[in-house]
Design a protein around this motif. Sequence first.
Motif, PDB file in Angstrom:
ATOM      1  N   ALA A 168       0.820  -1.207   0.000  1.00  0.00           N
ATOM      2  CA  ALA A 168       0.000   0.000   0.000  1.00  0.00           C
ATOM      3  C   ALA A 168       0.856   1.260   0.000  1.00  0.00           C
ATOM      4  CB  ALA A 168      -0.934   0.005   1.209  1.00  0.00           C
ATOM      5  N   VAL A 169       2.020   1.181   0.675  1.00  0.00           N
ATOM      6  CA  VAL A 169       2.923   2.332   0.701  1.00  0.00           C
ATOM      7  C   VAL A 169       3.420   2.644  -0.704  1.00  0.00           C
ATOM      8  CG1 VAL A 169       5.091   3.212   1.646  1.00  0.00           C
ATOM      9  CG2 VAL A 169       3.595   1.794   3.063  1.00  0.00           C
ATOM     10  N   ARG A 170       3.574   1.589  -1.515  1.00  0.00           N
ATOM     11  CA  ARG A 170       4.039   1.776  -2.895  1.00  0.00           C
ATOM     12  C   ARG A 170       2.887   2.102  -3.838  1.00  0.00           C
ATOM     13  NH1 ARG A 170       6.770  -3.290  -1.850  1.00  0.00           N
ATOM     14  NH2 ARG A 170       5.363  -4.265  -3.341  1.00  0.00           N
ATOM     15  N   GLY A 171       1.707   2.327  -3.293  1.00  0.00           N
ATOM     16  CA  GLY A 171       0.557   2.644  -4.129  1.00  0.00           C
ATOM     17  C   GLY A 171      -0.113   1.428  -4.726  1.00  0.00           C
ATOM     18  N   GLU A 172       0.177   0.252  -4.208  1.00  0.00           N
ATOM     19  CA  GLU A 172      -0.414  -0.988  -4.705  1.00  0.00           C
ATOM     20  C   GLU A 172      -1.496  -1.465  -3.723  1.00  0.00           C
ATOM     21  OE1 GLU A 172       2.924  -3.536  -4.984  1.00  0.00           O
ATOM     22  OE2 GLU A 172       3.978  -2.318  -6.472  1.00  0.00           O
ATOM     23  N   LEU A 173      -2.058  -2.620  -4.021  1.00  0.00           N
ATOM     24  CA  LEU A 173      -3.078  -3.189  -3.157  1.00  0.00           C
ATOM     25  C   LEU A 173      -2.464  -3.816  -1.914  1.00  0.00           C
ATOM     26  CD1 LEU A 173      -5.278  -4.967  -5.858  1.00  0.00           C
ATOM     27  CD2 LEU A 173      -5.865  -2.873  -4.617  1.00  0.00           C
ATOM     28  N   ASP A 174      -3.210  -3.765  -0.810  1.00  0.00           N
ATOM     29  CA  ASP A 174      -2.796  -4.482   0.388  1.00  0.00           C
ATOM     30  C   ASP A 174      -2.844  -5.983   0.115  1.00  0.00           C
ATOM     31  OD1 ASP A 174      -2.239  -2.406   2.146  1.00  0.00           O
ATOM     32  OD2 ASP A 174      -4.339  -2.174   2.706  1.00  0.00           O
ATOM     33  N   PRO A 175      -2.104  -6.790   0.896  1.00  0.00           N
ATOM     34  CA  PRO A 175      -2.171  -8.241   0.703  1.00  0.00           C
ATOM     35  C   PRO A 175      -3.582  -8.795   0.910  1.00  0.00           C
ATOM     36  CG  PRO A 175      -0.236  -7.657   1.998  1.00  0.00           C
ATOM     37  CD  PRO A 175      -1.060  -6.406   1.863  1.00  0.00           C
ATOM     38  N   VAL A 176      -4.221  -8.448   2.025  1.00  0.00           N
ATOM     39  CA  VAL A 176      -5.567  -8.947   2.311  1.00  0.00           C
ATOM     40  C   VAL A 176      -6.444  -7.833   2.861  1.00  0.00           C
ATOM     41  CG1 VAL A 176      -4.856 -11.341   2.709  1.00  0.00           C
ATOM     42  CG2 VAL A 176      -4.859  -9.723   4.608  1.00  0.00           C
ATOM     43  N   TYR A 177      -7.771  -8.036   2.755  1.00  0.00           N
ATOM     44  CA  TYR A 177      -8.767  -7.076   3.235  1.00  0.00           C
ATOM     45  C   TYR A 177      -9.821  -7.836   4.041  1.00  0.00           C
ATOM     46  CZ  TYR A 177      -6.862  -3.840  -0.278  1.00  0.00           C
ATOM     47  OH  TYR A 177      -6.032  -3.035  -1.024  1.00  0.00           O
ATOM     48  N   TRP A 178     -10.643  -7.079   4.769  1.00  0.00           N
ATOM     49  CA  TRP A 178     -11.776  -7.676   5.469  1.00  0.00           C
ATOM     50  C   TRP A 178     -12.876  -7.995   4.471  1.00  0.00           C
ATOM     51  CZ3 TRP A 178     -11.722  -9.267  10.387  1.00  0.00           C
ATOM     52  CH2 TRP A 178     -10.721  -8.766  11.230  1.00  0.00           C
ATOM     53  N   CYS A 179     -13.421  -9.195   4.572  1.00  0.00           N
ATOM     54  CA  CYS A 179     -14.488  -9.617   3.665  1.00  0.00           C
ATOM     55  C   CYS A 179     -15.828  -9.066   4.152  1.00  0.00           C
ATOM     56  CB  CYS A 179     -14.538 -11.145   3.606  1.00  0.00           C
ATOM     57  SG  CYS A 179     -15.939 -11.784   2.671  1.00  0.00           S
ATOM     58  N   PRO A 180     -16.582  -8.400   3.281  1.00  0.00           N
ATOM     59  CA  PRO A 180     -17.888  -7.880   3.704  1.00  0.00           C
ATOM     60  C   PRO A 180     -18.942  -8.965   3.894  1.00  0.00           C
ATOM     61  CG  PRO A 180     -17.504  -7.429   1.387  1.00  0.00           C
ATOM     62  CD  PRO A 180     -16.221  -7.994   1.919  1.00  0.00           C
ATOM     63  N   ALA A 181     -18.672 -10.188   3.440  1.00  0.00           N
ATOM     64  CA  ALA A 181     -19.659 -11.267   3.573  1.00  0.00           C
ATOM     65  C   ALA A 181     -19.491 -12.045   4.872  1.00  0.00           C
ATOM     66  CB  ALA A 181     -19.570 -12.210   2.380  1.00  0.00           C
ATOM     67  N   CYS A 182     -18.247 -12.424   5.204  1.00  0.00           N
ATOM     68  CA  CYS A 182     -18.029 -13.246   6.397  1.00  0.00           C
ATOM     69  C   CYS A 182     -17.302 -12.500   7.502  1.00  0.00           C
ATOM     70  CB  CYS A 182     -17.274 -14.520   6.043  1.00  0.00           C
ATOM     71  SG  CYS A 182     -15.576 -14.242   5.465  1.00  0.00           S
ATOM     72  N   ASP A 183     -16.908 -11.255   7.242  1.00  0.00           N
ATOM     73  CA  ASP A 183     -16.253 -10.403   8.239  1.00  0.00           C
ATOM     74  C   ASP A 183     -14.954 -11.020   8.761  1.00  0.00           C
ATOM     75  OD1 ASP A 183     -16.160  -7.980   9.606  1.00  0.00           O
ATOM     76  OD2 ASP A 183     -17.013  -8.858  11.431  1.00  0.00           O
ATOM     77  N   VAL A 184     -14.201 -11.618   7.847  1.00  0.00           N
ATOM     78  CA  VAL A 184     -12.890 -12.184   8.170  1.00  0.00           C
ATOM     79  C   VAL A 184     -11.856 -11.537   7.260  1.00  0.00           C
ATOM     80  CG1 VAL A 184     -11.477 -14.281   8.166  1.00  0.00           C
ATOM     81  CG2 VAL A 184     -13.836 -14.373   8.969  1.00  0.00           C
ATOM     82  N   GLU A 185     -10.679 -11.289   7.774  1.00  0.00           N
ATOM     83  CA  GLU A 185      -9.617 -10.670   6.964  1.00  0.00           C
ATOM     84  C   GLU A 185      -8.998 -11.741   6.058  1.00  0.00           C
ATOM     85  OE1 GLU A 185      -6.012  -7.420   7.626  1.00  0.00           O
ATOM     86  OE2 GLU A 185      -6.461  -8.877   9.194  1.00  0.00           O
ATOM     87  N   ALA A 186      -9.713 -12.031   4.976  1.00  0.00           N
ATOM     88  CA  ALA A 186      -9.276 -13.091   4.066  1.00  0.00           C
ATOM     89  C   ALA A 186      -9.613 -12.764   2.615  1.00  0.00           C
ATOM     90  CB  ALA A 186      -9.906 -14.418   4.463  1.00  0.00           C
ATOM     91  N   LEU A 187      -9.959 -11.511   2.345  1.00  0.00           N
ATOM     92  CA  LEU A 187     -10.303 -11.099   0.988  1.00  0.00           C
ATOM     93  C   LEU A 187      -9.044 -10.657   0.251  1.00  0.00           C
ATOM     94  CD1 LEU A 187     -12.660 -10.355  -1.057  1.00  0.00           C
ATOM     95  CD2 LEU A 187     -12.415  -8.029  -0.179  1.00  0.00           C
ATOM     96  N   VAL A 188      -8.810 -11.243  -0.905  1.00  0.00           N
ATOM     97  CA  VAL A 188      -7.661 -10.874  -1.739  1.00  0.00           C
ATOM     98  C   VAL A 188      -8.186 -10.238  -3.013  1.00  0.00           C
ATOM     99  CG1 VAL A 188      -5.580 -11.674  -2.913  1.00  0.00           C
ATOM    100  CG2 VAL A 188      -6.325 -12.797  -0.805  1.00  0.00           C
TER     101      VAL A 188
END
Length: 235
Positions: free
Chosen positions: A187-207
């Motif tokens: 993200a610091v380099r202006g790219e995507l983070d490795p993982v995000y929070w999933c809006p469906a299951c509320d777990v940090e496993a969204l890529v």
Amino acid sequence: MFANPGGAKRSDLEDGSLSTCTVEQTITRLANLANVAIRPKEDKKLKDLASLRNRLQHYGRLHDAKVNRYVIEANAAEVLEFLTHFVDTELLPRLPPPDGETAESLTRIREGLDEIRGYVAARMRRLRPHLDPVKSRTVQCLNCDQCALVVGDKEGAYCWYCHYRRGPDDVALAYAYEVLDRTEWSAVRGELDPVYWCPACDVEALVRGVLTAADPRNPIDLCFRCGEAFSGMEE
């Protein structure tokens, strides 16, 4: 090739006592001195196969459950692909036409590569009954690089090609790191983070930006925990 060319002696070459350079040194010299283009994936495959070869030579068998014949065959096909391309583009144009024995050896190597490619393709075809129903959540495997890793199960991820398993807690992060080459600094380099929070299951496993077997050309946002796919998401 000598590990230390400056200290090389013909007597060492003739009696077989020369110290040869490592795979890492060879790759570095090819890139820096011969200006040979070696992609990161090719670099990794060359080193991985050399490591497998050393372990087999010294220990007779592999003690890593993740490494089996399927991994070795798929890896060997990638390396042979690189080597035949290297011979065709870097060596043959600079050498006299190969003699009969050399030409015959090159033909056998190319035929062997075709057989390995054919085997990998045939095995993937045999796995279609298992993979077709879950194509929307089937991604490239971290272990063998085949698009046969099924994610989105509570038990974790499973590769039908090489039988690799990964637990549900870290498979998303491992995929982002190892396949997409993302880090905590992305993200610091202006790219995507490795993982995000999933809006469906509320777990940090969204890529985000995942290519699946269902549509290998268009990336989607996929949750590696619940298997839900999303499009049009914004930061």
